[in-house]
Scaffold this active site. Structure first.
Site, PDB file in Angstrom:
ATOM      1  N   CYS A  37       0.811  -1.223   0.000  1.00 13.45           N
ATOM      2  CA  CYS A  37       0.000   0.000   0.000  1.00 13.45           C
ATOM      3  C   CYS A  37       0.841   1.268   0.000  1.00 13.45           C
ATOM      4  O   CYS A  37       0.529   2.217  -0.726  1.00 13.45           O
ATOM      5  CB  CYS A  37      -1.004  -0.010   1.147  1.00 13.45           C
ATOM      6  SG  CYS A  37      -0.290  -0.008   2.812  1.00 13.45           S
ATOM      7  N   HIS A  89      -2.418   0.935   7.125  1.00 12.36           N
ATOM      8  CA  HIS A  89      -2.859   0.878   5.730  1.00 12.36           C
ATOM      9  C   HIS A  89      -3.117   2.289   5.225  1.00 12.36           C
ATOM     10  O   HIS A  89      -3.546   3.164   5.973  1.00 12.36           O
ATOM     11  CB  HIS A  89      -4.130   0.032   5.617  1.00 12.36           C
ATOM     12  CG  HIS A  89      -4.519  -0.309   4.217  1.00 12.36           C
ATOM     13  ND1 HIS A  89      -3.695  -0.976   3.359  1.00 12.36           N
ATOM     14  CD2 HIS A  89      -5.652  -0.059   3.526  1.00 12.36           C
ATOM     15  CE1 HIS A  89      -4.309  -1.133   2.189  1.00 12.36           C
ATOM     16  NE2 HIS A  89      -5.493  -0.580   2.273  1.00 12.36           N
ATOM     17  N   HIS A 101      -6.211   1.413  -3.417  1.00  9.77           N
ATOM     18  CA  HIS A 101      -5.248   0.903  -2.445  1.00  9.77           C
ATOM     19  C   HIS A 101      -4.785  -0.481  -2.870  1.00  9.77           C
ATOM     20  O   HIS A 101      -5.338  -1.072  -3.793  1.00  9.77           O
ATOM     21  CB  HIS A 101      -5.860   0.866  -1.039  1.00  9.77           C
ATOM     22  CG  HIS A 101      -7.055  -0.030  -0.914  1.00  9.77           C
ATOM     23  ND1 HIS A 101      -7.085  -1.121  -0.086  1.00  9.77           N
ATOM     24  CD2 HIS A 101      -8.271  -0.004  -1.514  1.00  9.77           C
ATOM     25  CE1 HIS A 101      -8.257  -1.715  -0.165  1.00  9.77           C
ATOM     26  NE2 HIS A 101      -9.002  -1.052  -1.027  1.00  9.77           N
TER      27      HIS A 101
END
Length: 129
Positions: A37, A89, A101
């Protein structure tokens, strides 16, 4: 993504999404054989927005000016604490509550911030100037 195609004015972003969508997730990966990510965000910032940024999710969050979720604009970063006390994240906001993402299960994809999973783990958002 729930946005009329004519509303997406940024052709660089559209081409980037086309090129990277579905690339598998790979921890510390940084290319089309697999990407995580934070590397996806750094690549997006460089290729689409001409902003050179590097670092992990915590580093990226520190580079941002925080913005309210209701004030998100294309290119803003959205951060999550997924089953963790620290940020784990990050994604890039696109439009209409959707963000891009690198998912551990599905690779590079687009998700909705209104999904229960992301609402549960949403932490903050920011803008890199």
């Amino acid at each position: 993504i729930g946005v009329p195609e004519n509303d997406l004015k940024n052709k660089k972003l559209i081409h980037f999404l086309d090129a990277w969508y579905g690339v598998p997730y790979k921890y510390s990966g940084a290319d089309k054989s697999g990407i995580d990510c934070s590397h996806l965000v750094c690549r997006t910032m460089q290729d689409v927005y001409d902003k050179k940024v590097t670092g992990n999710v915590v580093d990226l969050e520190k580079m941002c000016d925080h913005v309210k979720e209701s004030k998100l604009k294309e290119g803003d970063l959205v951060f999550f604490k997924i089953e963790s006390k620290s940020i784990s994240h990050v994604g890039v906001y696109i439009a209409n509550n959707h963000f891009m993402h690198a998912s551990t299960k599905k690779g590079v994809m687009i998700s909705d911030l209104n999904e229960a999973y992301f609402k549960k783990y949403y932490y903050t958002a920011g803008r890199i100037n």
